[in-house]
Write an enzyme that holds these catalytic residues in place. Sequence first.
Site, PDB file in Angstrom:
ATOM      1  N   HIS A 144     -45.433 -40.388  19.809  1.00 36.74           N
ATOM      2  CA  HIS A 144     -46.026 -41.516  19.090  1.00 36.74           C
ATOM      3  C   HIS A 144     -46.649 -42.536  20.034  1.00 36.74           C
ATOM      4  O   HIS A 144     -47.670 -43.143  19.721  1.00 36.74           O
ATOM      5  CB  HIS A 144     -44.931 -42.169  18.240  1.00 36.74           C
ATOM      6  CG  HIS A 144     -45.411 -43.082  17.177  1.00 36.74           C
ATOM      7  ND1 HIS A 144     -46.338 -42.711  16.230  1.00 36.74           N
ATOM      8  CD2 HIS A 144     -45.071 -44.379  16.880  1.00 36.74           C
ATOM      9  CE1 HIS A 144     -46.545 -43.721  15.396  1.00 36.74           C
ATOM     10  NE2 HIS A 144     -45.800 -44.743  15.784  1.00 36.74           N
ATOM     11  N   SER A 202     -49.767 -47.412  14.697  1.00 36.19           N
ATOM     12  CA  SER A 202     -48.621 -47.248  13.804  1.00 36.19           C
ATOM     13  C   SER A 202     -48.697 -48.279  12.669  1.00 36.19           C
ATOM     14  O   SER A 202     -49.645 -48.249  11.885  1.00 36.19           O
ATOM     15  CB  SER A 202     -47.325 -47.351  14.619  1.00 36.19           C
ATOM     16  OG  SER A 202     -46.233 -46.857  13.906  1.00 36.19           O
ATOM     17  N   ASP A 252     -46.168 -36.193  17.824  1.00 40.61           N
ATOM     18  CA  ASP A 252     -46.124 -37.500  17.180  1.00 40.61           C
ATOM     19  C   ASP A 252     -45.366 -37.437  15.862  1.00 40.61           C
ATOM     20  O   ASP A 252     -45.464 -36.455  15.118  1.00 40.61           O
ATOM     21  CB  ASP A 252     -47.563 -37.963  16.913  1.00 40.61           C
ATOM     22  CG  ASP A 252     -47.728 -39.463  16.866  1.00 40.61           C
ATOM     23  OD1 ASP A 252     -46.871 -40.141  16.292  1.00 40.61           O
ATOM     24  OD2 ASP A 252     -48.747 -39.941  17.418  1.00 40.61           O
TER      25      ASP A 252
END
Length: 312
Positions: free
Chosen positions: A287, A122, A260
């Site tokens: 995610h 991320s 996601d």
Amino acid sequence: MLKWISLALVIVVLPACGGNGLSPHEGYVDVEGGRVWYRIAGSGNEIPLILLHGGPGAPSYYLNPLEGIAVDRPVIFYDQLGAGRSEQPTDASLWTVDRFVRELGDVREALELDEVHILGHSWGSMLAVDYMLTKPEGVRSLILASPALSVRRWAEDAERLVAQLPEELQRRIDEHEASGTTDDPEYQEATMEYYKRYLSRSDPWSPDLLLAFEHFNTDIYGLMWGPSEFTATGTLKDYEREDVLPDLDLPVLFTAGRYDEATPETVEIYRRLVPGSKITIFENSAHMTMLDEPQAYVDVVRQFLNEVDSNR
């Protein structure tokens, strides 16, 4: 020159050092602005893997399943400055991408990670790519996990995902963002429904994820990102790195979950920009792929790293 490493609270575990000179322990490294906590898991002879957690401001607890990779090589966890077990200064001038990039270099230098693989999840994918822009030596591969390499694309995807929420929750989100009341419980409730769909599909959530939320530095997150995963208003809101992806001249693996917030479609766009790169989509994950499908995730990353090492 090595940075000073605090010996206070350092835990040294029994296994001996591997061929790379690393052994399991934890400690602290001096960086610009304070001290960061780190932990080394495993002592195998293969090239170490260093993990860059998301956020900004979310500690590395949720990455704990990746310790499964330590059967082959040392895995280095660290909480970026301001997060989790690292020091938490209040100087807002510290919260810049460039300083976090320098911090990664400081950690590598202190731990003598001459050769290293990097996994950025991320926000950590932003940090990994910007670190590569400094042309560091000894980085053997990148794993860009659920990456956020174009905030424009992230925002477009988030708008589509929010539109799949019940209309009442969409209304709450719009009203509270318009009025600047994103700390209202109504907004937080709507946010949590989004997170259960697109952040982690596990039910109940992993204790590691709950710990990450408990020790989350929301001040850093708010300054750099915004009030929620689907609304970027902070200093990263104009972050765009698609143009540099074709210049990545090393093995790269992209990963994402089918559900996601870093959507598989967008991650595939990134993959096509990096020559020779690979992608794996985890069909039962959001995610937090390493929490939703921990064993499958560890297996994919281990295979990729071992292939890279064997081809050197």
